[in-house]
Design a protein around this motif. Structure first.
Motif, PDB file in Angstrom:
ATOM      1  N   SER A  94       0.826  -1.207   0.000  1.00 11.60           N
ATOM      2  CA  SER A  94       0.000   0.000   0.000  1.00 11.60           C
ATOM      3  C   SER A  94       0.861   1.258   0.000  1.00 11.60           C
ATOM      4  O   SER A  94       0.578   2.214  -0.748  1.00 11.60           O
ATOM      5  CB  SER A  94      -0.919   0.017   1.218  1.00 11.60           C
ATOM      6  N   VAL A  95       1.902   1.280   0.805  1.00  8.98           N
ATOM      7  CA  VAL A  95       2.802   2.442   0.852  1.00  8.98           C
ATOM      8  C   VAL A  95       3.499   2.616  -0.493  1.00  8.98           C
ATOM      9  O   VAL A  95       3.632   3.738  -0.995  1.00  8.98           O
ATOM     10  CB  VAL A  95       3.824   2.285   2.002  1.00  8.98           C
ATOM     11  N   ILE A  97       2.426   1.728  -3.462  1.00 12.06           N
ATOM     12  CA  ILE A  97       1.449   2.201  -4.451  1.00 12.06           C
ATOM     13  C   ILE A  97       1.181   3.690  -4.267  1.00 12.06           C
ATOM     14  O   ILE A  97       1.147   4.454  -5.236  1.00 12.06           O
ATOM     15  CB  ILE A  97       0.148   1.377  -4.374  1.00 12.06           C
ATOM     16  N   GLU A  98       0.988   4.115  -3.034  1.00  9.75           N
ATOM     17  CA  GLU A  98       0.765   5.523  -2.760  1.00  9.75           C
ATOM     18  C   GLU A  98       1.956   6.389  -3.197  1.00  9.75           C
ATOM     19  O   GLU A  98       1.792   7.436  -3.800  1.00  9.75           O
ATOM     20  CB  GLU A  98       0.459   5.756  -1.290  1.00  9.75           C
ATOM     21  N   HIS A  99       3.160   5.918  -2.908  1.00  8.03           N
ATOM     22  CA  HIS A  99       4.365   6.649  -3.303  1.00  8.03           C
ATOM     23  C   HIS A  99       4.460   6.750  -4.828  1.00  8.03           C
ATOM     24  O   HIS A  99       4.777   7.815  -5.364  1.00  8.03           O
ATOM     25  CB  HIS A  99       5.590   5.930  -2.736  1.00  8.03           C
ATOM     26  N   HIS A 100       4.150   5.664  -5.506  1.00  6.75           N
ATOM     27  CA  HIS A 100       4.189   5.671  -6.977  1.00  6.75           C
ATOM     28  C   HIS A 100       3.145   6.634  -7.546  1.00  6.75           C
ATOM     29  O   HIS A 100       3.423   7.359  -8.494  1.00  6.75           O
ATOM     30  CB  HIS A 100       3.951   4.253  -7.493  1.00  6.75           C
ATOM     31  N   GLN A 101       1.955   6.639  -6.971  1.00 19.91           N
ATOM     32  CA  GLN A 101       0.908   7.525  -7.471  1.00 19.91           C
ATOM     33  C   GLN A 101       1.260   8.998  -7.237  1.00 19.91           C
ATOM     34  O   GLN A 101       0.991   9.865  -8.080  1.00 19.91           O
ATOM     35  CB  GLN A 101      -0.433   7.197  -6.808  1.00 19.91           C
ATOM     36  N   LYS A 102       1.884   9.314  -6.098  1.00 19.83           N
ATOM     37  CA  LYS A 102       2.293  10.683  -5.828  1.00 19.83           C
ATOM     38  C   LYS A 102       3.389  11.135  -6.781  1.00 19.83           C
ATOM     39  O   LYS A 102       3.400  12.264  -7.231  1.00 19.83           O
ATOM     40  CB  LYS A 102       2.786  10.826  -4.387  1.00 19.83           C
ATOM     41  N   GLN A 103       4.305  10.240  -7.116  1.00 26.09           N
ATOM     42  CA  GLN A 103       5.396  10.587  -8.030  1.00 26.09           C
ATOM     43  C   GLN A 103       4.894  10.819  -9.440  1.00 26.09           C
ATOM     44  O   GLN A 103       5.409  11.678 -10.139  1.00 26.09           O
ATOM     45  CB  GLN A 103       6.430   9.441  -8.063  1.00 26.09           C
ATOM     46  N   LYS A 105       1.853  11.829 -10.502  1.00 29.11           N
ATOM     47  CA  LYS A 105       0.703  12.737 -10.682  1.00 29.11           C
ATOM     48  C   LYS A 105       1.030  13.851 -11.667  1.00 29.11           C
ATOM     49  O   LYS A 105       0.241  14.197 -12.510  1.00 29.11           O
ATOM     50  CB  LYS A 105       0.254  13.336  -9.347  1.00 29.11           C
TER      51      LYS A 105
END
Length: 106
Positions: A94-95, A97-103, A105
């Motif tokens: 989960s962490v 995936i969140e990091h990848h999505q923030k990078q 955007k």
């Protein structure tokens, strides 16, 4: 229809040549252009027919999979739950995936 037109063109060509008449360059170009047009129409018809068959096949498969789709997803969820993935692994994924999505955007 294209076959009939092609046969008529062949008949016209052979009749002209049998009578001893020689076609001038303009007549030869006209016959060649007509044959090319027939070939183009036949080719486009074959491609169009193939694409229509492909569209109907894809639609039929999509309808078929819609009916069998929910059962397959519930089976996949049941196997995932029975595998009992450790909570630490789920948290790490989960962490990530969140990091990848923030990078990605911006």
């Amino acid at each position: 229809m294209a076959y009939v037109l092609q046969r008529k063109l062949l008949l016209i060509n052979t009749t002209i040549l049998r009578r001893g008449h020689k076609m001038d360059a303009e007549q030869q170009v006209g016959v060649l252009l007509l044959e090319a047009a027939v070939l183009m129409v036949v080719g486009m018809g074959v491609v169009f027919g193939f694409l229509m068959v492909l569209v109907f096949a894809v639609q039929a498969m999509s309808r078929l999979l819609k009916h069998s789709g929910p059962a397959a997803t519930t089976a996949a969820v049941a196997t995932t739950q029975s595998a009992a993935v450790p909570a630490a692994v789920v948290a790490a994924i989960s962490v990530a995936i969140e990091h990848h999505q923030k990078q990605n955007k911006g």
